[in-house]
Design an enzyme around this catalytic site. Structure first.
Site, short mmCIF file in Angstrom:
data_model
loop_
_atom_site.label_atom_id
_atom_site.label_comp_id
_atom_site.label_asym_id
_atom_site.label_seq_id
_atom_site.Cartn_x
_atom_site.Cartn_y
_atom_site.Cartn_z
N PRO A 87 51.44 -42.61 39.83
CA PRO A 87 52.56 -41.75 39.45
C PRO A 87 53.24 -42.20 38.17
CG PRO A 87 53.14 -43.09 41.34
CD PRO A 87 51.69 -43.33 41.06
N GLU A 114 51.74 -49.07 48.04
CA GLU A 114 52.81 -48.87 47.06
C GLU A 114 52.35 -49.12 45.64
OE1 GLU A 114 54.46 -47.76 50.21
OE2 GLU A 114 53.46 -49.71 50.20
N ARG A 151 34.34 -28.23 36.73
CA ARG A 151 34.13 -26.80 36.51
C ARG A 151 34.00 -26.47 35.03
NH1 ARG A 151 38.35 -23.76 35.17
NH2 ARG A 151 37.65 -21.91 36.30
N ASP A 166 40.34 -19.12 31.26
CA ASP A 166 41.20 -19.59 32.35
C ASP A 166 42.66 -19.58 31.92
OD1 ASP A 166 39.10 -20.14 33.94
OD2 ASP A 166 39.04 -22.27 33.51
C1 4H4 Z 1 49.91 -45.94 42.97
C2 4H4 Z 1 51.90 -45.53 44.28
C3 4H4 Z 1 50.68 -46.58 42.00
C4 4H4 Z 1 52.68 -46.18 43.31
C5 4H4 Z 1 50.52 -45.43 44.09
C6 4H4 Z 1 52.05 -46.70 42.21
C7 4H4 Z 1 49.36 -40.74 42.42
C8 4H4 Z 1 49.85 -39.68 41.67
C9 4H4 Z 1 50.08 -41.47 43.50
C10 4H4 Z 1 49.62 -44.01 46.11
C11 4H4 Z 1 49.68 -44.71 45.01
C12 4H4 Z 1 50.03 -43.31 45.06
N1 4H4 Z 1 48.11 -40.99 42.01
N2 4H4 Z 1 48.87 -39.31 40.83
N3 4H4 Z 1 51.07 -39.07 41.72
N4 4H4 Z 1 53.65 -48.76 41.67
N5 4H4 Z 1 49.43 -42.55 44.03
O1 4H4 Z 1 51.20 -41.11 43.84
O2 4H4 Z 1 52.07 -47.90 39.96
O3 4H4 Z 1 53.99 -46.58 40.60
O4 4H4 Z 1 47.83 -40.13 41.05
S1 4H4 Z 1 52.97 -47.49 40.99
#
Ligand code: 4H4
Length: 264
Positions: A87, A114, A151, A166
């Site tokens: 994220p 996390e 795709r 698209d």
């Molecule tokens: C990965 C949470 C990294 C926090 C995760 C971090 C996504 C998203 C996602 C489970 C994992 C979460 N992956 N797009 N949105 N600490 N993955 O939420 O780096 O913020 O791709 S962190």
């Protein structure tokens, strides 16, 4: 294209082994390889995560299994990108899918829990997020991106279909589309689409793409490259929708205010 996914849950990837992507793999246009990085865990109990140094809630993915899994991948035949799903990454959009669709290999590292030990980020060429929200894992995000990229590989959508028009192609949303019957409970297909007049159909479709984009996604307008033939369409649209604010977006895009000269 070779797509490799490092994940703790390979069984989650059943959806990208079905339908269009299944046919693409059978046709040799796409290979999807799933690597369970738990297989590379070094401890007796195959630990892949651990508590964060300094305290704090949740668990982090350890670096060793992921580094070992990446190092064990065969050398790519050509251009490869390693993508870290997080994220904290830049948000995935259609233009990113287009860029990636030209690569020989894409490697997705799917986080869980996390997040990651920070040193894992050294492995990645890019850190990408599906959107501004946190998921339980990167697997669903990776599947969406695999679908959006695959795709666009020539031949995957088959002879008839094309990704050329698209939504989000040239930043415009796609025009309304209809199929038989021409009259469904009194809901008629626009006459122009039944006319066989290709120039008029093309004009109608471009105008409806512009209309739909202005009404639904005026934020996309700044990325649109308007063509000369668009201007009469825009004039018609402004007169048809005098009530909507996005025209301000349009005018700012077409006639940006003069840059203020710095006096001092
Ligand atoms: C990965 C949470 C990294 C926090 C995760 C971090 C996504 C998203 C996602 C489970 C994992 C979460 N992956 N797009 N949105 N600490 N993955 O939420 O780096 O913020 O791709 S962190």
């Amino acid at each position: 294209m070779q797509i490799t996914v490092l994940t703790l849950f390979p069984e989650m990837f059943a959806p990208v082994q079905e339908s269009i992507l299944k046919r693409a793999q059978e046709a040799g246009l796409l290979q999807i390889r799933l690597v369970n990085f738990r297989d590379y865990a070094i401890s007796k109990h195959k630990n892949v995560d651990d508590v964060p140094y300094g305290g704090g809630a949740g668990m982090l993915l350890k670096p060793e299994p992921i580094f070992a899994a990446i190092r064990d991948l065969p050398q790519p035949p050509g251009k490869r990108k390693i993508i870290l799903m997080s994220p904290q990454g830049h948000v995935f959009r259609q233009e990113k899918a287009k860029c990636w669709s030209d690569l020989e290999e894409l490697v997705f590292i799917c986080g869980h829990y996390e997040g990651f030990d920070e040193r894992i980020r050294e492995l990645a060429d890019e850190e990408v997020s599906l959107g501004d929200y946190v998921l339980t894992g990167g697997e669903l995000a990776a599947m969406v991106m695999i679908d959006a990229v695959a795709r666009l590989i020539p031949g995957v959508l088959g002879e008839d279909a094309s990704a050329e028009e698209d939504s989000h192609t040239d930043s415009l949303l796609e025009y309304p589309q209809y199929t038989r019957p021409a009259d469904f409970e009194g809901r008629l297909v626009p006459e122009v689409l039944l006319s066989g007049h290709h120039a008029m159909i093309k004009r109608w479709r471009r105008k409806e793409s512009l209309r739909r984009t202005f009404l639904r996604r005026p934020d996309l307008i700044k990325a649109v490259t308007f063509e000369t033939d668009d201007y009469p369409l825009l004039e018609e649209l402004v007169l048809e929708h005098v009530e909507i604010a996005p025209w301000k977006t349009l005018w700012e895009h077409l006639c940006p205010p003069p840059k203020r000269r710095r006096r001092f």
